[in-house]
Design an enzyme around this catalytic site. Structure first.
Site, mmCIF file in Angstrom:
data_model
loop_
_atom_site.group_PDB
_atom_site.id
_atom_site.type_symbol
_atom_site.label_atom_id
_atom_site.label_comp_id
_atom_site.label_asym_id
_atom_site.label_seq_id
_atom_site.Cartn_x
_atom_site.Cartn_y
_atom_site.Cartn_z
ATOM 1 N N HIS A 19 -5.622 18.795 57.692
ATOM 2 C CA HIS A 19 -6.324 18.129 56.680
ATOM 3 C C HIS A 19 -6.215 18.805 55.436
ATOM 4 C CE1 HIS A 19 -8.963 17.070 60.330
ATOM 5 N NE2 HIS A 19 -8.330 16.081 60.257
ATOM 6 N N LYS A 43 -19.403 7.255 68.215
ATOM 7 C CA LYS A 43 -18.731 8.181 68.679
ATOM 8 C C LYS A 43 -19.450 9.420 68.109
ATOM 9 C CE LYS A 43 -14.398 9.722 67.176
ATOM 10 N NZ LYS A 43 -13.215 9.628 66.654
ATOM 11 N N ARG A 92 1.409 12.777 61.733
ATOM 12 C CA ARG A 92 1.705 13.818 62.612
ATOM 13 C C ARG A 92 3.067 13.547 63.475
ATOM 14 N NH1 ARG A 92 -4.039 15.157 64.659
ATOM 15 N NH2 ARG A 92 -3.806 12.971 64.308
ATOM 16 N N SER A 129 -7.874 18.204 65.399
ATOM 17 C CA SER A 129 -9.229 18.420 65.608
ATOM 18 C C SER A 129 -9.606 18.538 67.172
ATOM 19 C CB SER A 129 -10.361 17.517 64.905
ATOM 20 O OG SER A 129 -10.183 17.659 63.667
#
Ligand code: ADP
Length: 152
Positions: A19, A43, A92, A129
């Protein structure tokens, strides 16, 4: 011409060097990047929002162009409130691309906000993460995957 304002939204549960690198690389393009910690009511995440926000502040301290905020609701609405014409996202792999493309098109349709994608650097493409949480839960050293100056 003055440079535009951008939003870099995410869950940052926790913030990673991936990040941090995206924000560093996007910084020359924008007057301000609002790093926006999304509060997702459905969430819960692993780390408390307070801790996630504190790590974001540590990661970006000393960078006056970066502003850390928390938000609820749609990213497109946040952009409108902040006068941001761009969303920054990191890619990614092709899975990220597939997901992000739909979200980007929706944000454009909703509020005319453009999304700028930066490819993850090769040395960060494997960092997420999710993996950092998994390592942390299993007592592994997560230091190498965090932004400089951040420890969890
Ligand atoms: P979200 O829950 O919205 O996907 P994340 O906190 O997981 O939020 O990620 C925020 C943004 O950072 C996303 O655009 C994601 O693709 C990007 N990102 C996450 N990890 C990396 C990495 N290692 N390198 C580059 N970009 C990354």
């Amino acid at each position: 011409m003055s440079r535009p304002i951008a939003v870099f939204p995410g869950s940052f549960d926790p913030v990673t060097i991936g990040h941090w690198s995206i924000v560093q690389r996007a910084l020359p393009l924008f007057s301000t990047i609002h790093v926006a910690l999304g509060v997702n009511t459905t969430k819960r995440g692993m780390f408390e929002l307070e801790r996630r926000e504190a790590w974001l502040r540590q990661a970006f301290q000393g960078m006056p162009q970066v502003n850390v905020i928390r938000f609820e609701g749609l990213t497109a609405d946040l952009c409108e409130r902040l006068g941001a014409s761009f969303i920054v996202r990191g890619l990614r792999n092709s899975t990220d691309h597939g997901n992000e493309r739909s979200i980007a098109l929706m944000n454009h349709a909703l509020r005319g906000v453009e999304t700028l994608f930066l490819p993850a650097l090769p040395e960060h493409a494997h960092i997420s993460s999710t993996i950092v949480r998994e390592l942390f839960a299993n007592h592994a050293d997560v230091g190498p995957f965090l932004p400089p100056g951040v420890s969890i």
